[in-house]
Scaffold this motif. Structure first.
Motif, short mmCIF file in Angstrom:
data_model
loop_
_atom_site.label_atom_id
_atom_site.label_comp_id
_atom_site.label_asym_id
_atom_site.label_seq_id
_atom_site.Cartn_x
_atom_site.Cartn_y
_atom_site.Cartn_z
N THR A 4 0.87 -1.23 0.11
CA THR A 4 -0.11 -0.09 -0.03
C THR A 4 0.97 1.24 0.08
OG1 THR A 4 -0.13 -0.03 2.38
CG2 THR A 4 -1.98 -1.11 1.11
N ARG A 5 0.20 2.38 -0.48
CA ARG A 5 1.13 3.60 -0.69
C ARG A 5 0.29 4.91 0.06
NH1 ARG A 5 1.73 0.79 -5.39
NH2 ARG A 5 3.81 0.75 -5.99
N SER A 6 0.71 5.61 0.77
CA SER A 6 0.30 6.95 1.15
C SER A 6 1.08 8.01 1.09
CB SER A 6 -0.31 6.56 2.68
OG SER A 6 0.98 6.46 3.40
N ALA A 7 0.64 9.42 1.17
CA ALA A 7 1.47 10.51 0.86
C ALA A 7 0.68 11.65 1.67
CB ALA A 7 1.91 10.68 -0.49
N THR A 8 1.66 12.41 2.21
CA THR A 8 1.03 13.81 2.84
C THR A 8 2.20 14.77 2.17
OG1 THR A 8 2.49 13.70 4.95
CG2 THR A 8 0.13 12.64 4.88
#
Length: 253
Positions: free
Chosen positions: A88-92
């Motif tokens: 999974t990937r996430s970004a802020t």
């Protein structure tokens, strides 16, 4: 800058989470691994092993592909093939994370590669690899094996491993304070550990110390510590839980 440093430390911690010498008296010890030796000396048996670690990678401006390659390599270090984990990937605004997660029969493994951007635009981003393993195991070989794999994986990236190991066990019923203190003393004595700090509340007892048998260590003020033992009674299941960590306990107790 100080504010950014605090934010960075909090992010890393959140991701990682996603005395005296004497002879032990109560329980004969038959193990060789120091933390399991201390657990056995309390009279409890290991029911859960948690190992987490992190290292700073020798890359700065990493792409999503670079981060993904890092977690794939970490999973490969545990002998886990791509069919057995999910990415999974996430970004802020200030961070990007690629995470690989495997849920096996008795083990939960999470490897995350995280790039943190600096508020100071003149500074390069920093990239970290963070790994957490929860294992339902009573085998001291598991503890040694996990620590070896953690170290090998992180050293293969050219980083310095920062590894914490926690064991959870339990005893039936509630111990009176004198008995609890005696078992804690036996646990520290079983690994030749000198007790450095001791804290007691209505909910738990927790002590830290230093053992020459344990390699990992952490400097707190002027003291070096490498073992932390806590005991907590749970009225819900009428058990006294024993949590042992090195260099400190990093899980909730």
């Amino acid at each position: 800058m100080k504010k950014y440093l605090n934010i960075r430390i909090v992010m890393l911690v959140v991701l990682i989470i996603s005395i005296n010498f004497s002879h032990a008296e109560n329980v004969p010890v038959t193990t060789e691994e120091p933390l399991s030796t201390a657990m056995q000396a309390t009279g409890a048996e290991i029911s859960e092993v948690n190992v987490n670690g992190w290292t700073k990678l020798a890359i700065n401006d990493a792409s999503d592909e670079d981060l993904e390659d890092a977690v794939k390599e970490a999973m490969s270090g545990f002998g886990i093939t791509k069919e057995n984990y999910k990415i999974t990937r996430s970004a802020t605004r200030y961070q990007r994370i690629v995470k690989a997660e495997a849920l096996l029969r008795n083990m939960h493994i999470v490897a995350a590669a995280q790039q943190l951007k600096s508020l100071d635009k003149t500074k390069e981003p920093e990239v970290y690899l963070v790994i957490n393993v929860d294992s339902k195991s009573q085998d001291e070989i598991t503890i040694k094996d996990l620590n070896t794999k953690f170290a090998n994986i992180m050293e293969n990236f050219g980083g310095t491993p920062h590894i914490t190991t926690c064991l959870v066990g339990w005893l039936d019923g509630k111990l009176v304070k004198d008995e609890q203190d005696k078992r804690l003393k036996d646990a520290f004595a079983s690994v030749n550990a000198r007790i450095i700090t001791a804290n007691t509340s209505a909910q738990y007892t927790s002590s830290t110390g230093f053992s020459p048998l344990i390699i990992n260590q952490l400097k707190v003020g002027s003291d070096e510590i490498n073992i932390n033992i806590a005991m907590r009674y749970s009225p819900y299941d009428n058990r006294t839980y024993v949590i042992i960590g090195s260099p400190v306990i990093t899980m909730e107790y």
